[in-house]
Design a protein around this motif. Structure first.
Motif, PDB file in Angstrom:
ATOM      1  N   THR A   1      -4.168 -23.050  -6.103  1.00 52.92           N
ATOM      2  CA  THR A   1      -4.662 -22.097  -7.088  1.00 52.92           C
ATOM      3  C   THR A   1      -5.540 -21.034  -6.446  1.00 52.92           C
ATOM      4  OG1 THR A   1      -6.535 -23.514  -7.617  1.00 52.92           O
ATOM      5  CG2 THR A   1      -4.577 -23.747  -8.987  1.00 52.92           C
ATOM      6  N   ILE A   2      -6.055 -21.309  -5.267  1.00 54.58           N
ATOM      7  CA  ILE A   2      -6.865 -20.323  -4.550  1.00 54.58           C
ATOM      8  C   ILE A   2      -5.995 -19.511  -3.597  1.00 54.58           C
ATOM      9  CG2 ILE A   2      -8.714 -20.004  -2.858  1.00 54.58           C
ATOM     10  CD1 ILE A   2     -10.036 -22.495  -4.064  1.00 54.58           C
ATOM     11  N   PHE A   3      -5.118 -20.183  -2.867  1.00 50.26           N
ATOM     12  CA  PHE A   3      -4.389 -19.516  -1.800  1.00 50.26           C
ATOM     13  C   PHE A   3      -3.187 -18.713  -2.274  1.00 50.26           C
ATOM     14  CE2 PHE A   3      -6.692 -22.675   0.755  1.00 50.26           C
ATOM     15  CZ  PHE A   3      -7.334 -21.788   1.597  1.00 50.26           C
ATOM     16  N   ASN A   4      -2.484 -19.140  -3.314  1.00 46.73           N
ATOM     17  CA  ASN A   4      -1.331 -18.375  -3.778  1.00 46.73           C
ATOM     18  C   ASN A   4      -1.696 -16.954  -4.198  1.00 46.73           C
ATOM     19  OD1 ASN A   4       0.497 -20.368  -3.188  1.00 46.73           O
ATOM     20  ND2 ASN A   4       0.663 -21.115  -5.273  1.00 46.73           N
ATOM     21  N   PRO A   5      -2.734 -16.764  -5.019  1.00 45.21           N
ATOM     22  CA  PRO A   5      -3.111 -15.379  -5.360  1.00 45.21           C
ATOM     23  C   PRO A   5      -3.629 -14.609  -4.148  1.00 45.21           C
ATOM     24  CG  PRO A   5      -4.058 -16.916  -6.933  1.00 45.21           C
ATOM     25  CD  PRO A   5      -3.464 -17.734  -5.832  1.00 45.21           C
ATOM     26  N   LEU A   6      -4.337 -15.274  -3.258  1.00 45.64           N
ATOM     27  CA  LEU A   6      -4.848 -14.620  -2.065  1.00 45.64           C
ATOM     28  C   LEU A   6      -3.705 -14.142  -1.176  1.00 45.64           C
ATOM     29  CD1 LEU A   6      -7.245 -13.827  -0.265  1.00 45.64           C
ATOM     30  CD2 LEU A   6      -7.115 -16.108   0.738  1.00 45.64           C
ATOM     31  N   ILE A   7      -2.747 -15.005  -0.946  1.00 44.74           N
ATOM     32  CA  ILE A   7      -1.588 -14.642  -0.127  1.00 44.74           C
ATOM     33  C   ILE A   7      -0.791 -13.532  -0.808  1.00 44.74           C
ATOM     34  CG2 ILE A   7       0.625 -15.475   0.769  1.00 44.74           C
ATOM     35  CD1 ILE A   7      -0.824 -18.188   1.246  1.00 44.74           C
ATOM     36  N   GLY A   8      -0.604 -13.654  -2.124  1.00 46.68           N
ATOM     37  CA  GLY A   8       0.106 -12.605  -2.863  1.00 46.68           C
ATOM     38  C   GLY A   8      -0.602 -11.266  -2.769  1.00 46.68           C
ATOM     39  N   GLY A   9      -1.906 -11.265  -2.923  1.00 48.14           N
ATOM     40  CA  GLY A   9      -2.679 -10.026  -2.809  1.00 48.14           C
ATOM     41  C   GLY A   9      -2.589  -9.420  -1.421  1.00 48.14           C
ATOM     42  N   LEU A  10      -2.660 -10.255  -0.397  1.00 48.58           N
ATOM     43  CA  LEU A  10      -2.537  -9.763   0.978  1.00 48.58           C
ATOM     44  C   LEU A  10      -1.152  -9.166   1.231  1.00 48.58           C
ATOM     45  CD1 LEU A  10      -4.413 -12.591   2.917  1.00 48.58           C
ATOM     46  CD2 LEU A  10      -5.180 -10.234   2.564  1.00 48.58           C
ATOM     47  N   LEU A  11      -0.122  -9.805   0.692  1.00 47.52           N
ATOM     48  CA  LEU A  11       1.233  -9.282   0.860  1.00 47.52           C
ATOM     49  C   LEU A  11       1.423  -7.952   0.125  1.00 47.52           C
ATOM     50  CD1 LEU A  11       3.344 -12.562   0.643  1.00 47.52           C
ATOM     51  CD2 LEU A  11       2.950 -11.139   2.659  1.00 47.52           C
ATOM     52  N   ILE A  12       0.839  -7.835  -1.061  1.00 44.39           N
ATOM     53  CA  ILE A  12       0.904  -6.572  -1.796  1.00 44.39           C
ATOM     54  C   ILE A  12       0.185  -5.474  -1.009  1.00 44.39           C
ATOM     55  CG2 ILE A  12       0.078  -5.342  -3.853  1.00 44.39           C
ATOM     56  CD1 ILE A  12       0.636  -7.951  -5.413  1.00 44.39           C
ATOM     57  N   GLY A  13      -0.986  -5.793  -0.477  1.00 44.38           N
ATOM     58  CA  GLY A  13      -1.725  -4.830   0.340  1.00 44.38           C
ATOM     59  C   GLY A  13      -0.953  -4.421   1.580  1.00 44.38           C
ATOM     60  N   LEU A  14      -0.333  -5.388   2.242  1.00 45.68           N
ATOM     61  CA  LEU A  14       0.464  -5.097   3.435  1.00 45.68           C
ATOM     62  C   LEU A  14       1.666  -4.212   3.093  1.00 45.68           C
ATOM     63  CD1 LEU A  14       1.048  -5.596   6.456  1.00 45.68           C
ATOM     64  CD2 LEU A  14       2.314  -7.644   5.757  1.00 45.68           C
ATOM     65  N   ALA A  15       2.354  -4.553   2.002  1.00 45.28           N
ATOM     66  CA  ALA A  15       3.532  -3.770   1.601  1.00 45.28           C
ATOM     67  C   ALA A  15       3.149  -2.342   1.241  1.00 45.28           C
ATOM     68  CB  ALA A  15       4.232  -4.441   0.420  1.00 45.28           C
ATOM     69  N   THR A  16       2.054  -2.166   0.515  1.00 47.74           N
ATOM     70  CA  THR A  16       1.654  -0.804   0.135  1.00 47.74           C
ATOM     71  C   THR A  16       1.207   0.000   1.353  1.00 47.74           C
ATOM     72  OG1 THR A  16      -0.587  -1.548  -0.416  1.00 47.74           O
ATOM     73  CG2 THR A  16       1.001  -1.410  -2.218  1.00 47.74           C
ATOM     74  N   THR A  17       0.567  -0.660   2.304  1.00 44.99           N
ATOM     75  CA  THR A  17       0.142   0.028   3.530  1.00 44.99           C
ATOM     76  C   THR A  17       1.347   0.459   4.355  1.00 44.99           C
ATOM     77  OG1 THR A  17      -1.909  -1.249   3.579  1.00 44.99           O
ATOM     78  CG2 THR A  17      -1.231  -0.199   5.638  1.00 44.99           C
ATOM     79  N   ILE A  18       2.305  -0.429   4.520  1.00 52.83           N
ATOM     80  CA  ILE A  18       3.521  -0.093   5.279  1.00 52.83           C
ATOM     81  C   ILE A  18       4.272   1.047   4.594  1.00 52.83           C
ATOM     82  CG2 ILE A  18       5.809  -0.947   5.951  1.00 52.83           C
ATOM     83  CD1 ILE A  18       4.446  -3.693   6.430  1.00 52.83           C
ATOM     84  N   TYR A  19       4.392   0.987   3.290  1.00 54.95           N
ATOM     85  CA  TYR A  19       5.093   2.031   2.529  1.00 54.95           C
ATOM     86  C   TYR A  19       4.396   3.374   2.699  1.00 54.95           C
ATOM     87  CZ  TYR A  19       8.093   3.635  -1.334  1.00 54.95           C
ATOM     88  OH  TYR A  19       9.036   4.276  -2.097  1.00 54.95           O
ATOM     89  N   LEU A  20       3.069   3.375   2.590  1.00 61.03           N
ATOM     90  CA  LEU A  20       2.308   4.618   2.721  1.00 61.03           C
ATOM     91  C   LEU A  20       2.406   5.180   4.136  1.00 61.03           C
ATOM     92  CD1 LEU A  20       0.346   6.697   1.490  1.00 61.03           C
ATOM     93  CD2 LEU A  20      -1.513   5.199   2.178  1.00 61.03           C
ATOM     94  N   LEU A  21       2.248   4.319   5.143  1.00 65.83           N
ATOM     95  CA  LEU A  21       2.286   4.797   6.524  1.00 65.83           C
ATOM     96  C   LEU A  21       3.678   5.236   6.967  1.00 65.83           C
ATOM     97  CD1 LEU A  21      -0.120   2.222   8.233  1.00 65.83           C
ATOM     98  CD2 LEU A  21      -0.603   4.599   7.593  1.00 65.83           C
ATOM     99  N   SER A  22       4.703   4.562   6.474  1.00 61.53           N
ATOM    100  CA  SER A  22       6.058   4.904   6.915  1.00 61.53           C
ATOM    101  C   SER A  22       6.673   6.062   6.129  1.00 61.53           C
ATOM    102  CB  SER A  22       6.975   3.678   6.842  1.00 61.53           C
ATOM    103  OG  SER A  22       7.111   3.233   5.520  1.00 61.53           O
ATOM    104  N   LEU A  23       6.351   6.186   4.846  1.00 64.22           N
ATOM    105  CA  LEU A  23       6.972   7.223   4.015  1.00 64.22           C
ATOM    106  C   LEU A  23       6.002   8.284   3.520  1.00 64.22           C
ATOM    107  CD1 LEU A  23       9.305   4.960   1.862  1.00 64.22           C
ATOM    108  CD2 LEU A  23       9.916   6.321   3.861  1.00 64.22           C
ATOM    109  N   GLY A  24       4.709   8.016   3.651  1.00 63.61           N
ATOM    110  CA  GLY A  24       3.720   8.969   3.156  1.00 63.61           C
ATOM    111  C   GLY A  24       3.618   9.006   1.650  1.00 63.61           C
ATOM    112  N   LYS A  25       4.090   7.952   0.990  1.00 66.48           N
ATOM    113  CA  LYS A  25       4.066   7.886  -0.471  1.00 66.48           C
ATOM    114  C   LYS A  25       3.339   6.621  -0.911  1.00 66.48           C
ATOM    115  CE  LYS A  25       8.562  10.100  -1.043  1.00 66.48           C
ATOM    116  NZ  LYS A  25       9.903   9.947  -1.584  1.00 66.48           N
ATOM    117  N   VAL A  26       2.734   6.691  -2.093  1.00 68.97           N
ATOM    118  CA  VAL A  26       2.107   5.498  -2.647  1.00 68.97           C
ATOM    119  C   VAL A  26       3.146   4.716  -3.451  1.00 68.97           C
ATOM    120  CG1 VAL A  26      -0.206   6.479  -2.725  1.00 68.97           C
ATOM    121  CG2 VAL A  26       1.266   6.695  -4.707  1.00 68.97           C
TER     122      VAL A  26
END
Length: 132
Positions: free
Chosen positions: A3-28
């Protein structure tokens, strides 16, 4: 512990995906914007793959962890259609959706996104208070 780690891992993955998307395409990343690209613009492969990935990823997680989503009551199809149209109108009016403003906009300290996310949260709290 899950119950602690699943949301944490999910949040980290969302942050990683949005960062990669922004850096690679310049879009949010914003689901309403990506869906709009898929439906109304040329170059539909990337938005299609993104949305397909959301569906496949969520489905695969549900299958692998044997989790199901139980809906407590049935809803009128007309209520769902009207609600969807109102949400779509709201995202166009607000210049983006909760994922675009809440995840990407706040992380970039966008004043517009800070205000939009605050409004989303207040309206959500009021809506839940009224409907429950």
């Amino acid at each position: 512990m899950d119950t602690i780690f699943n949301p944490l891992i999910g949040g980290l993955l969302i942050g990683l995906a949005t960062t990669i998307y922004l850096l690679s395409l310049g879009k949010v990343i914003g689901i309403s914007g990506i869906l709009s690209q898929l439906l109304f613009k040329k170059g539909r492969l990337l938005p299609f793959l993104f949305i397909a990935g959301l569906i496949i990823g969520g489905s695969a997680y549900g299958v692998l962890t044997e989790q199901t989503v139980a809906f407590p009551e049935s809803r009128s199809p007309w209520l769902l259609i009207i609600s969807g149209l109102l949400v779509g109108y709201g995202t166009r009016l607000g210049g983006g959706c909760t994922s675009g403003h809440g995840v990407c906009g706040i992380s970039r300290l966008s004043p517009r996104s800070l205000v939009a996310t605050a409004v989303f949260m207040v309206v959500a709290i009021i809506t839940v208070s009224i409907t429950n």
